[in-house]
Design a protein around this motif. Structure first.
Motif, PDB file in Angstrom:
ATOM      1  N   SER A   6      -0.418   1.895 -15.165  1.00  0.00           N
ATOM      2  CA  SER A   6       0.800   1.581 -14.417  1.00  0.00           C
ATOM      3  C   SER A   6       1.948   2.450 -14.881  1.00  0.00           C
ATOM      4  O   SER A   6       2.797   2.863 -14.084  1.00  0.00           O
ATOM      5  CB  SER A   6       1.164   0.119 -14.603  1.00  0.00           C
ATOM      6  OG  SER A   6       0.203  -0.667 -13.964  1.00  0.00           O
ATOM      7  N   TRP A  67      -2.355  -9.583  -5.713  1.00  0.00           N
ATOM      8  CA  TRP A  67      -1.294  -8.879  -4.992  1.00  0.00           C
ATOM      9  C   TRP A  67      -0.942  -9.687  -3.731  1.00  0.00           C
ATOM     10  O   TRP A  67       0.164 -10.193  -3.612  1.00  0.00           O
ATOM     11  CB  TRP A  67      -1.769  -7.462  -4.653  1.00  0.00           C
ATOM     12  CG  TRP A  67      -0.886  -6.654  -3.780  1.00  0.00           C
ATOM     13  CD1 TRP A  67       0.482  -6.705  -3.729  1.00  0.00           C
ATOM     14  CD2 TRP A  67      -1.273  -5.680  -2.822  1.00  0.00           C
ATOM     15  NE1 TRP A  67       0.959  -5.807  -2.828  1.00  0.00           N
ATOM     16  CE2 TRP A  67      -0.087  -5.152  -2.248  1.00  0.00           C
ATOM     17  CE3 TRP A  67      -2.510  -5.168  -2.397  1.00  0.00           C
ATOM     18  CZ2 TRP A  67      -0.106  -4.174  -1.261  1.00  0.00           C
ATOM     19  CZ3 TRP A  67      -2.530  -4.188  -1.428  1.00  0.00           C
ATOM     20  CH2 TRP A  67      -1.326  -3.694  -0.859  1.00  0.00           C
ATOM     21  N   TYR A  75      -3.902  -6.037  -7.074  1.00  0.00           N
ATOM     22  CA  TYR A  75      -3.387  -4.845  -7.728  1.00  0.00           C
ATOM     23  C   TYR A  75      -4.429  -4.495  -8.782  1.00  0.00           C
ATOM     24  O   TYR A  75      -4.459  -5.079  -9.850  1.00  0.00           O
ATOM     25  CB  TYR A  75      -2.031  -5.134  -8.360  1.00  0.00           C
ATOM     26  CG  TYR A  75      -1.460  -3.969  -9.147  1.00  0.00           C
ATOM     27  CD1 TYR A  75      -0.927  -2.862  -8.498  1.00  0.00           C
ATOM     28  CD2 TYR A  75      -1.457  -3.989 -10.533  1.00  0.00           C
ATOM     29  CE1 TYR A  75      -0.420  -1.811  -9.212  1.00  0.00           C
ATOM     30  CE2 TYR A  75      -0.947  -2.924 -11.258  1.00  0.00           C
ATOM     31  CZ  TYR A  75      -0.435  -1.844 -10.593  1.00  0.00           C
ATOM     32  OH  TYR A  75       0.065  -0.782 -11.304  1.00  0.00           O
ATOM     33  N   LEU A  77      -6.329  -1.476 -10.740  1.00  0.00           N
ATOM     34  CA  LEU A  77      -6.402  -0.064 -11.109  1.00  0.00           C
ATOM     35  C   LEU A  77      -7.509   0.158 -12.129  1.00  0.00           C
ATOM     36  O   LEU A  77      -7.835  -0.739 -12.903  1.00  0.00           O
ATOM     37  CB  LEU A  77      -5.083   0.421 -11.726  1.00  0.00           C
ATOM     38  CG  LEU A  77      -3.796   0.211 -10.968  1.00  0.00           C
ATOM     39  CD1 LEU A  77      -2.625   0.766 -11.754  1.00  0.00           C
ATOM     40  CD2 LEU A  77      -3.859   0.858  -9.601  1.00  0.00           C
ATOM     41  N   GLY A 125      -1.386   6.729  -7.269  1.00  0.00           N
ATOM     42  CA  GLY A 125      -1.880   5.412  -6.900  1.00  0.00           C
ATOM     43  C   GLY A 125      -3.212   5.490  -6.192  1.00  0.00           C
ATOM     44  O   GLY A 125      -4.132   4.712  -6.456  1.00  0.00           O
ATOM     45  N   SER A 129      -6.461   3.426  -7.579  1.00  0.00           N
ATOM     46  CA  SER A 129      -6.735   2.136  -6.958  1.00  0.00           C
ATOM     47  C   SER A 129      -8.224   1.848  -6.888  1.00  0.00           C
ATOM     48  O   SER A 129      -9.007   2.690  -6.470  1.00  0.00           O
ATOM     49  CB  SER A 129      -6.192   2.116  -5.531  1.00  0.00           C
ATOM     50  OG  SER A 129      -4.822   2.336  -5.565  1.00  0.00           O
ATOM     51  N   ASP A 131      -8.802  -1.169  -5.445  1.00  0.00           N
ATOM     52  CA  ASP A 131      -8.726  -2.119  -4.355  1.00  0.00           C
ATOM     53  C   ASP A 131      -8.517  -1.303  -3.094  1.00  0.00           C
ATOM     54  O   ASP A 131      -7.629  -0.458  -3.026  1.00  0.00           O
ATOM     55  CB  ASP A 131      -7.549  -3.060  -4.572  1.00  0.00           C
ATOM     56  CG  ASP A 131      -7.481  -4.121  -3.501  1.00  0.00           C
ATOM     57  OD1 ASP A 131      -7.916  -5.248  -3.768  1.00  0.00           O
ATOM     58  OD2 ASP A 131      -6.991  -3.801  -2.389  1.00  0.00           O
ATOM     59  N   LEU A 134      -5.140  -1.448  -1.466  1.00  0.00           N
ATOM     60  CA  LEU A 134      -4.143  -0.769  -2.288  1.00  0.00           C
ATOM     61  C   LEU A 134      -4.271   0.741  -2.111  1.00  0.00           C
ATOM     62  O   LEU A 134      -3.281   1.461  -1.982  1.00  0.00           O
ATOM     63  CB  LEU A 134      -4.347  -1.161  -3.750  1.00  0.00           C
ATOM     64  CG  LEU A 134      -3.245  -0.769  -4.730  1.00  0.00           C
ATOM     65  CD1 LEU A 134      -1.962  -1.500  -4.392  1.00  0.00           C
ATOM     66  CD2 LEU A 134      -3.663  -1.100  -6.158  1.00  0.00           C
ATOM     67  N   PHE A 135      -5.516   1.185  -2.096  1.00  0.00           N
ATOM     68  CA  PHE A 135      -5.759   2.610  -1.855  1.00  0.00           C
ATOM     69  C   PHE A 135      -5.145   3.024  -0.533  1.00  0.00           C
ATOM     70  O   PHE A 135      -4.454   4.034  -0.438  1.00  0.00           O
ATOM     71  CB  PHE A 135      -7.267   2.884  -1.847  1.00  0.00           C
ATOM     72  CG  PHE A 135      -7.634   4.264  -1.361  1.00  0.00           C
ATOM     73  CD1 PHE A 135      -7.581   5.351  -2.222  1.00  0.00           C
ATOM     74  CD2 PHE A 135      -8.022   4.482  -0.050  1.00  0.00           C
ATOM     75  CE1 PHE A 135      -7.910   6.621  -1.781  1.00  0.00           C
ATOM     76  CE2 PHE A 135      -8.347   5.745   0.398  1.00  0.00           C
ATOM     77  CZ  PHE A 135      -8.295   6.819  -0.472  1.00  0.00           C
TER      78      PHE A 135
END
Lengths: 556, 773
Positions: A6, A67, A75, A77, A125, A129, A131, A134-135
């Motif tokens: 992060s 998230w 979220y 990663l 990001g 990611s 997820d 999220l990607f």
């Protein structure tokens, strides 16, 4: 260090927020802040190289938090070797791009750097990611700043190019989102859990072929546009030509890698059967792309457009290596992604240097620059050689691995693809000759300044990397080993099994006997061997053989 | 011999120092000194290594060093099962590479020294750049010959190509020079296409790229005497690479143009070393090639045809360096002929002797050009014997050597090749003999036009005469004319203000290397005196182990000394096969034995004394014949260019057509220009038009379709959709006219209406309530 990723991810964004509060007339302050932030971002990511454990096949530095709990989006990663290298490439090219803009950008300086830094976070990001939603978010986030970078700070035809870039990519991503949703719902019907967790998708086995096929097609459209694969490539030369230097650098070095990354992270492991069935089509398009891009590059009169078409050719090579679907091809493909970032990034920087001095990209405007800008000419020479794959520089390692991998998959493909190395030399040397050699005929070129220290600083890391990868790629290849093994275990486990296709297992002692007894005739030799990538009944994905790593549960 | 990696590294360091510091800071002397020092050091180390190699027993003269891992193991399918692609930075010293490092460092050192004087008139930074490239070239060349696997060899292979490109284009401001550099690089790349595919196939077939392992595995395979098998295809692909690098038909076209580079470059790269890399590579793969007789025949035919073809062009050229360039192409053809008929040692032997005499001839021509102030056209030379005594004497030696006059070096190596081709194929031998005659002719033509007769060059009272004379000569073909102006200033020598003081002998730094090479051109052949002349043919026995697979000749225990480490499978195999051979004995005709008999040529096989004697007689007869042929060539040249020069012109007139074809090099360049090059360029432009109009046209078309359809939908929107909305609006409006009356805005009216309303509702309510009750 639970939030290490992060920190890397949001450092550029924090810088962008900081810039928001700076008075926009303080242009030098803005430049300093942006440069320092980008540099911090890079320095912060360097430990990733050392801390990443090459022996551990799981995703590392994992961060996980809810998230949007109502739909199961997280979220989430995490990195493996592939993303580690791409993240480092991103942070490095990001800071180089910021540094290269010092004198090139004189209008709306504040907004420019804010966009550049936001873009940086978007790219990071996407590489981190795990997820899928999220990607997708980060994927779309990248689009907007890039659009403005081209549209505001670009050259003559910038609005057309920016809109073309935006629309083209958007079409692709909409289709991709459909694919993501299809997987999402399929996973729910199977497990009853609403999740976008990529590692969960990686564990899916026996996804119906029809579903795989359609989802692959959806991803393919989204990705193929952005690679860009022939015939979806025409946005790229326009975007590159009209983007400001830093924009071209980022676009070539990092944005294009997003899609090859997407293939490796999503398409191949999640949709192995469909991936194999798409091999012939992708291979044909790639080979066309290699030759076509090179030939069209040869006809260019615009320096930057020439480099852009070379990019089309090189990215086709990357795709080809990937779809050899064996460890050597995929490793080569990843290495070539880095190489392309390094050498094409540098080539765009080089165009930027003279563009800033002369405000023209016409090749015919130049000539004889070796005499006036010897350091520039030397750097250009190194990068030209890197681009055409001269051994001892990085490009060769990538091309060799790709072509060797492809050769094992199919000899005829390799023979065609290798034509690219001849044509590549032709257009690059022609460019070099027309710009660097000859007498200085244009009086405007007589007083051009050689590289400044700042400009040289943008090239130095790229040269070092080019030589490092060329001479001693082992550290890079080591970091890729488990990632590649994981992909292979999902998509084509046969390519690493101990059994020769169609013959009995070979024990070391009997090796020579086998060699001696193999006397294929020419026709049998040239025809496709039974063990290539496609057309094979394969064991269900997930029942990976004992390759030792990669297929265990990922995440934690 | 752990230190052999130092041999390439030393010139590499020199290149680094000159490149990073020298170009900015070094004087001409310093940069030259740095470059020469690294080369001398490399030569010293090479000599030491070679000495140690000689100290080993003949069977064990091979030493591998692995410097570092390059490409770590990556699993990959091979033909025989699961393999692993793994390539180390490995070097290998064996007789063949030992010979090559001596040639490269030895001749390289001499040429470096020569260059310090030849390049003295160049600007300071230019000299450092030159030595940087030259050192870099030696680095790559040594990597090429020392590499112990295909990929390391390929590194050197491409690296020398780069240096060749840079050095040909050293005078980059001249278009012809940068064109020639580009042409060389791209033509070589076409060959590399084959080479790299060959490497892929080698890995796929053998699962390794290590020379020793591949050689041993191939040695155990069947000879592909009928049809084409995998070994044949490998060899064919590798040979495509060799054809590019060693300038054979059809890829020879770059070498004559490469003469645009400074003359020391032509001597080192385009005569002595780099262009022989293809020959070296075929020799390195001798085991594979000898298992592919079909390809061997192709090699021999391509070689001998190239030899003849290039020699015939050389007959009529006037540019002194071009004559030598075509001669180089021709001699390389000779070497391939040798390789093709299985005389690998003879080919390598000729490679070595050729390196001496051709480097000598090139440096000698450089000395002439230097003396003539940059003039390269032999028609403007003549009579230089008295001005350039040392150059003249050494060039005579070189010419006699290349013509094959005993006892100079060329005689022994060329004769070995002729003898072996006679045994293999009479037609090839015949062509080779014709070539030998042409060689003797054009070399003596060169010598005569340059050194004998009357001086035909410009007078040297005033520098202005040179320019006037240049414009005056209509015969000069355009290319040379364009070059001269630049050459005068660039290749010119350090005589103060650029004025030319007439032909003169070159400085010691140039003549001493000439003398050293002349000695080499005389004595280099003595290592290969054939048995027919009561010599031992030392070099053949020395080199033989490099051309044969190990299991046939090697005791298993010697493998322990080496450090390959990558090929356990084949090492086991070596042991097994060697064991079988010891048990079955030499009498048993095993597969391996039959392999050996194919590989080793008849003179190695045991023979009865009588057969040996007739053999020797045949060899002697052939020798006498070829000396006779050379003498005829020399005699004709002498007649045509010294005693009665008018005959040459008459002949040229009589056979004007043939002469024109030869002068224009059979129009091959024009042919390539018209087909391959124009075709590719036109293809590029055509596809670019397609890209803009068709593919991008489709994209923009889609955009236009969207815009047009949105215009229509806008129209619909305005008329139909908005029309409906407006209709509704109008209806409402019309209705509202009625109600508007009520909206008076007077509070009293509203209060009144309200009152009525309340009254009405209350009344109704009360009525209804009453009704229900």
């Amino acid at each position: 260090m639970n939030h290490y990723l992060s920190i890397i991810l949001f450092a550029p964004l924090a810088g962008a927020l900081l810039l928001l509060v700076v008075d926009k007339r303080q242009e030098n302050t803005i430049r300093w802040i942006a440069n320092i932030v980008a540099l911090i971002g890079f320095v912060a990511s360097v430990p990733l190289w050392f801390w990443y454990n090459t022996a551990n096949a799981d995703f590392q530095f994992v961060e996980r938090a809810p998230w949007i709990p109502s739909i199961g989006a997280e979220y989430f990663l995490g990195v493996d070797g592939l993303s580690v290298l791409l993240i480092l490439l991103t942070t490095m090219m990001g800071s180089i791009a910021v540094l290269s803009s010092w004198t090139a950008i004189t209008e709306r300086v504040k907004e420019y750097y804010i966009f550049l830094l936001v873009l940086q976070t978007g790219m990071l990001g996407a590489f981190m990611s795990l997820d899928f939603l999220l990607f997708f978010l980060f994927w779309e986030v990248m689009l907007v700043p890039m659009y403005f970078l081209i549209g505001i700070w670009g050259s003559a035809n910038r609005l057309y190019s920016a809109i073309k870039f935006f629309l083209y990519t958007l079409v692709g991503s909409v289709v991709m989102l459909l694919g993501i949703l299809a997987l999402y719902f399929y996973n729910h019907t199977l497990t009853g859990v609403w999740t976008f967790d990529v590692t969960q998708f990686h564990r899916l086995t026996d996804v119906p072929f029809n579903l795989q096929w359609w989802v692959f097609l959806a991803f393919f459209l989204g990705f193929a546009i952005k690679v860009p694969m022939f015939p979806f490539h025409t946005w790229l030369p326009d975007a590159h030509t009209d983007a400001p230097t830093a924009g071209s650098v980022i676009l070539a070095a990092v944005l294009l890698k997003m899609v090859t990354y997407g293939f490796l992270r999503f398409s191949l492991p999640i949709l192995p059967d469909a991936s194999r069935s798409f091999v012939p089509m992708i291979v044909v398009l790639s080979i066309i792309g290699i030759v076509y891009g090179a030939l069209v590059a040869m006809a260019q009169k615009d320096w930057k457009r020439l480099v852009a078409y070379s990019s089309v050719s090189h990215m086709a090579m990357v795709m080809l290596g990937m779809f050899a679907l064996n460890p050597v091809g995929i490793t080569g493909s990843i290495v070539q992604q880095l190489n392309h970032g390094i050498s094409t990034g540098a080539l765009f920087l080089l165009v930027g240097v003279v563009y800033e001095r002369r405000h023209t990209r016409e090749i015919s405007e130049y000539g004889g620059l070796s005499k006036i800008m010897p350091v520039y000419a030397a750097v250009f020479l190194v990068m030209t050689m890197s681009s055409i794959g001269l051994p001892t520089l990085n490009g060769f390692i990538g091309e060799f691995l790709i072509l060797q991998g492809v050769f094992v998959a199919n000899k005829v493909w390799a023979a065609f693809a290798a034509v690219g190395i001849v044509l590549g030399a032709a257009y690059m040397l022609q460019l070099y000759q027309r710009t660097m050699f000859g007498a200085v005929e244009n009086p405007k070129n007589e007083r051009l300044l050689d590289l400044s220290h700042r400009e040289f600083a943008t090239f130095a890391p790229l040269i070092i990397l080019a030589v490092w990868i060329g001479l001693y790629p082992k550290p890079f290849l080591d970091r890729l080993e488990t990632s590649v093994a994981h992909v292979i275990a999902r998509v084509n486990p046969q390519s690493t099994t101990q059994t020769a296709c169609g013959s009995a297992p070979v024990t070391p002692g009997a090796a020579v006997a086998t060699i001696a007894s193999v006397e294929p005739s020419a026709s049998a030799f040239l025809s496709q061997t039974p063990c290539d990538a496609n057309g094979n009944p394969l064991p269900a994905a997930g029942q990976a053989p004992s390759t030792g790593s990669g297929q265990g549960p990922v995440g934690r | 011999m752990q230190y052999i990696w130092l041999i390439p590294l030393l010139p590499g360091l020199g290149a680094l120092v000159n490149g990073l510091v020298g170009i900015r800071a070094f004087s001409r002397r310093t940069s030259g000194a740095v470059a020469c020092a690294t080369m001398i050091a490399a030569l010293g180390v090479s000599l030491l290594a070679f000495w140690e190699l000689l100290g080993l027993p003949a069977d064990a003269r091979a030493y591998d060093v692995t410097l570092a891992s390059w490409i770590p193991a990556i699993p990959l399918q091979t033909q025989s099962g699961m393999g692993s692609l793994q390539v180390p930075w490995g070097f290998r010293l064996d007789p063949l590479s030992g010979l090559m490092i001596l040639v490269v460092t030895g001749i390289g050192t001499l040429i470096h020294i020569y260059s310090t004087a030849y390049m003295a008139a160049e600007p300071r930074g230019g000299v450092a750049r030159f030595f940087c490239y030259l050192n870099l070239f030696c680095f790559f060349m040594l990597v090429l010959v020392l590499g112990n696997n295909y990929l390391v060899m390929f590194v050197g292979w491409e690296g020398v190509g780069l240096c060749s490109y840079l050095l040909i284009g050293y005078w980059y401001q001249k278009k012809s020079a940068s064109d020639a550099g580009k042409k060389a690089f791209i033509t070589n790349r076409i060959g590399d296409w084959g080479f790299i595919l060959g490497i892929f196939l080698v890995f796929y077939t053998f699962g390794t790229l290590d020379f020793r392992a591949v050689q041993n595995a191939a040695g155990a395979m069947r000879v592909e005497s009928a049809g084409i098998g995998v070994l044949s295809i490998i060899c064919l692909l590798l040979f495509v690479g060799a054809v590019g690098k060693s300038a054979q038909i059809p890829l020879y076209v770059w070498l004559p143009d490469a003469m645009e580079g400074p003359t020391p470059v032509s001597a080192l790269i385009h005569a002595a070393t780099m262009v022989t890399a293809g020959v070296y590579m075929v020799g390195r793969n001798a085991v594979l090639f000898s298992h592919a007789p079909t390809v061997m025949l192709i090699v021999a035919v391509v070689g001998v045809l190239t030899a003849l073809f290039a020699a015939s062009i050389g007959l009529v050229q006037y540019d002194i360096k071009r004559v030598l360039a075509y001669s180089t192409v021709s001699q390389l053809g000779y070497m391939f002929t040798a390789m093709g008929v299985g005389a690998f040692s003879a080919g390598a032997f000729h490679l070595m002797t050729h390196a001496f005499f051709k480097a000598l001839l090139f440096l000698g021509s450089g000395s002439v050009i230097h003396a003539m102030g940059g003039e390269q056209d032999m028609r403007r030379m003549g009579g230089l014997k008295k001005y350039l005594p040392v150059t003249y004497a050494t060039m005579v030696i070189g010419t006699l050597a290349i013509a094959g006059i005993p006892p100079l070096s060329g005689f022994f190596s060329k004769d070995e090749i002729l003898f072996r081709s006679f045994e293999a194929n009479k037609a090839i031998w015949a062509l080779a003999v014709v070539t030998a005659m042409m060689t003797a002719f054009y070399m003596f033509r060169l010598l005569s036009m340059t050194f004998f007769g009357a001086y035909r060059g410009p007078a040297w009272e005033g520098a202005h005469r040179v320019g006037a004379h240049l414009a005056a000569d209509p015969h000069d073909h355009g290319h040379a004319a364009a070059a001269h102006g630049a050459q005068d200033s660039q290749a010119g020598h350090g005589h103060g203000h650029g004025a030319w003081h007439g032909p003169h002998e070159s400085p010691n730094a140039m003549t001493y290397p000439l003398m050293a090479l002349a000695v080499g051109a005389i004595v280099a052949g003595f290592v290969g005196i054939p048995t027919a002349l009561y010599g031992g043919n030392t070099i053949e026995h020395f080199l033989e182990p490099s051309f044969t697979a190990e299991e046939v000749r090697l005791k298993p225990d010697t493998t322990t000394e080496t450090t390959t480490g990558t090929t356990t499978e084949t090492a086991t195999a070596t042991g097994t096969l060697a064991a079988t051979e010891t048990t079955t004995g030499a009498a048993a005709v095993t597969e391996a034995e039959s392999v050996r008999s194919v590989r080793l040529q008849p003179d190695q096989a045991p023979e009865t004394p009588e057969a040996e004697e007739s053999h020797a007689l045949l060899e002697l007869g052939l020798m006498g014949f070829s000396v006779l042929i050379a003498a005829i060539g020399i005699g004709v040249a002498w007649k045509l260019y010294v005693t009665s020069p008018e005959i040459a012109d008459q002949l040229a007139e009589r056979f004007a057509g043939a002469h024109r074809v030869l002068s224009n090099k059979y129009y091959v360049d024009e042919l390539y220009d018209a087909t391959v090059i124009s075709g590719t360029m036109a293809g590029g432009r055509g596809l670019w038009a397609v890209d803009r109009n068709v593919i991008d046209g489709a994209v923009n078309g889609t955009g236009w379709v969207t815009i047009i359809s949105s215009w229509f939908s806008g129209l619909t929107d305005r008329t139909v959709v908005d029309g409906l909305v407006n209709l509704v609006g109008r209806v409402v409006e019309a209705g509202s006219v009625v109600f508007r009356r009520l909206q008076t805005g007077l509070v009293q009216n509203y209060a009144l209406v309200m009152l009525f309303g309340i009254f009405a509702f209350v009344s109704i309510y009360l009525f209804m309530r009453a009704g229900t009750l």
